[in-house]
Design a protein around this motif. Sequence first.
Motif, PDB file in Angstrom:
ATOM      1  N   TYR A 637       0.859  -1.191   0.000  1.00  0.00           N
ATOM      2  CA  TYR A 637       0.000   0.000   0.000  1.00  0.00           C
ATOM      3  C   TYR A 637       0.892   1.236   0.000  1.00  0.00           C
ATOM      4  O   TYR A 637       1.796   1.357   0.834  1.00  0.00           O
ATOM      5  N   ILE A 638       0.659   2.140  -0.949  1.00  0.00           N
ATOM      6  CA  ILE A 638       1.428   3.380  -1.047  1.00  0.00           C
ATOM      7  C   ILE A 638       0.447   4.534  -1.212  1.00  0.00           C
ATOM      8  O   ILE A 638      -0.413   4.500  -2.099  1.00  0.00           O
ATOM      9  N   ALA A 639       0.561   5.534  -0.353  1.00  0.00           N
ATOM     10  CA  ALA A 639      -0.292   6.722  -0.434  1.00  0.00           C
ATOM     11  C   ALA A 639       0.587   7.959  -0.332  1.00  0.00           C
ATOM     12  O   ALA A 639       1.502   8.022   0.494  1.00  0.00           O
ATOM     13  N   GLY A 640       0.317   8.936  -1.175  1.00  0.00           N
ATOM     14  CA  GLY A 640       1.087  10.168  -1.149  1.00  0.00           C
ATOM     15  C   GLY A 640       0.198  11.382  -1.301  1.00  0.00           C
ATOM     16  O   GLY A 640      -0.849  11.329  -1.961  1.00  0.00           O
ATOM     17  N   GLU A 641       0.594  12.472  -0.657  1.00  0.00           N
ATOM     18  CA  GLU A 641      -0.160  13.717  -0.759  1.00  0.00           C
ATOM     19  C   GLU A 641       0.819  14.882  -0.873  1.00  0.00           C
ATOM     20  O   GLU A 641       1.845  14.914  -0.188  1.00  0.00           O
ATOM     21  N   GLN A 642       0.497  15.819  -1.753  1.00  0.00           N
ATOM     22  CA  GLN A 642       1.347  16.975  -1.981  1.00  0.00           C
ATOM     23  C   GLN A 642       0.494  18.241  -2.055  1.00  0.00           C
ATOM     24  O   GLN A 642      -0.484  18.292  -2.819  1.00  0.00           O
ATOM     25  N   ARG A 643       0.854  19.231  -1.250  1.00  0.00           N
ATOM     26  CA  ARG A 643       0.179  20.516  -1.357  1.00  0.00           C
ATOM     27  C   ARG A 643       0.819  21.284  -2.511  1.00  0.00           C
ATOM     28  O   ARG A 643       1.961  21.731  -2.421  1.00  0.00           O
ATOM     29  N   VAL A 644       0.082  21.435  -3.581  1.00  0.00           N
ATOM     30  CA  VAL A 644       0.572  22.080  -4.791  1.00  0.00           C
ATOM     31  C   VAL A 644       0.578  23.594  -4.642  1.00  0.00           C
ATOM     32  O   VAL A 644       1.480  24.286  -5.106  1.00  0.00           O
TER      33      VAL A 644
END
Length: 733
Positions: A637-644
């Motif tokens: 399981y891989i989850a990523g989040e980026q504030r653009v």
Amino acid sequence: MGRIRLLRRLLASGTVAAIVGTTTPARAQAADEDDDRAEIVVTATRSEQRLVDVPADVTVKDVDTLRRDGFTFGTDEFRGVPGVSFRRGEGDGDEFPYVSIRGSNGTEGYLTLIDGMPFDLNEEGALGIVPYPALSRVEMVKGPASALYGRGALYGAVNYVTRAPGADRIEMTATGGSDDYYRSELAVSRRIGDDLGLIATAAYEDYGGWRANGARRQLNLFAKLVWSLDARTDVSLYGTYLDRRSETPSVLPLDARGQPIDVAGGRRAFNGYLDPRSVVEGGLAALRVEHRASDALTLTATGQYRRFDFDNRLNFYDPFGFAPDRGIFGINGFYGAQKFDVAYGELTARYEAGAHRIVAGVTGERALSRADNRWSGQNGFTPACGFTFYSVEIDYVRGGVANAGAPCFVIDDPLSRNRLVTTYVSAFAQDEIALSDRWFLTVGGRYDRFRRAARFFPIADKFDGSRDAATASAFSPKAALSWRYGAGQVYASYGRGFNSNFGPTFEWNADQYARPEQRPTTLDSVELGWKGRALDDTLGFSLTGFWSTQRNRRSIIPNPAAANDFTQPSNLITYGDRYESKGVEAALDIRPRDGTSVQISYTHVAPRWKDYVVQEFAGPLDLSGTTPTGIAPNIVYIAGEQRVASWLSARGILEWYDDYRITADNRVAGGGYSLVTLGARIAPPRWQGMALDLTLLNALDERYGFFFGGTTAPTYATPGPPRQFRATLRAGF
């Protein structure tokens, strides 16, 4: 001063004080001051601790985050949890979930809790009635938890924590999406004077379903009142109401290789009998009173009452009716009306002084279930009736029922009316001992005594009625030794879990099943773990290895006494199958800078039957040494989040599940799949407290399913949903 005191009490009554046996709010506040990222959990130890300090593998899921990521059914909360895999059974939803924690097999491997109190149906997970809109978070403990929570917590416990009142606020959400999915929710939190807090929520969902006969509508109501009677006494009272009406789509038959067979109308079509659906209405009420008798001693009384009424019409797959040469698969038509009434109470004392943190208590529970079951199909063990048990032949080539006009075809034929009363009484104690500044020892145990009394009422021309009862007991020890350093800990633990082994209702019909004794099934588990934070707090990690052995699993064999005495029950309940599971769970939480996060987890599990014999028509079949069905050996399981930008964040999730065994003899394997979820949150400053969440589920539109099989042949699959879109508008003021 009164408002400050109230605010502290409200915070403590949320994810912490709602659970029996918590510690003082001051400890939680101090922990948060030490580490802004410290997450306070309580399920694993019944005491308030930082997640990194708990000597167990615990995963926490925030319900708002689950909704943002497209939560649709119960079981979605298990996505990305190390050590956990699941399949959805007949119905394509959460009516018949198969959740495996650390290789557990079946539906009785874990205990569901609401605010630390058991919340199940005859020791099976009750995901279809969990009041998700009333929740703030879900805490999942892997490994035996019976030393604190008793029956059912063999491989773990899943605690659903309800919301707590906060500052004056109104929140509204509205969701729309593919396949006529609509959901709206309103939450109001208020302070009333200096010592009262109230939260109330209402949620309504209307889902058309992506398959024929797959619609769902449900209404959830929830209200909680927190009242500080004085400086030492707090009261929490809440209630929930659920009205859920869901249709159940049909399954897809599998060929000998375990591949879905093409059916009339395709996988979206309905190929079943009548109009299968599940209707449930009911709710629960809970009361908690906590009194701080002194700085060291806290006394708590907790009570819960819940009532749920079920009205189900279902199609159960019948492997004996599968005839591919005729284009036929079989089902059994079932109708059941069932009522559950459960009362639960608990008294605990918590003492904290010097090197000791002690929690002890007694619990009692009484569960009453009443059921009226009817069956439909061609029925009769005679040549004229075809030697069948309520067989409905589905023509999957042309559609429709092939044997509707056959002799002995009946509709809603009464087969069972029963009443079960199950009681549990227990006592437990646990001491967390600080041996030094770095070494900590946890020891504890619980004694449970349980009893079930069953009555099957007479059915004209079928049964004269019967009564049966059994009593058993279990002791569940626990021990953990941990070495803590500044940013983490290394620990070793041992625990025992148990299940009463009462089994399904029909096995309590004394006319058909002989039960010479009642024996619980137990699980002994050893766990080694390392968890903490590193690299200037930018990396969180956990690594866990476990080994467990389950003994005295229940099995059914032909009753030798019935060979020469036809008045004896034809089946005999015995115990003895052994089951082993071992594996590794690893997780990383990477936050290199503000606005960027990556979570990675990997699970490897290797379950095996040590002693396992199944009864076939040709005689006993020894399957010892085989791998159990339905358990993915590897999960990533891989989850990523980026504030653009200040107003925009993007996220992505990848899930990969390995192939698993479909048949008990391990001849056929399959069912592996990978899913990609993409999402974004848009919240420009000028929107003033509003945000828009966009989610694309199964973004690559992978065609997958959940596969099931019998001893030597695959049986059916429940197809997984295709690509679906969700848009949620949130507003708070």
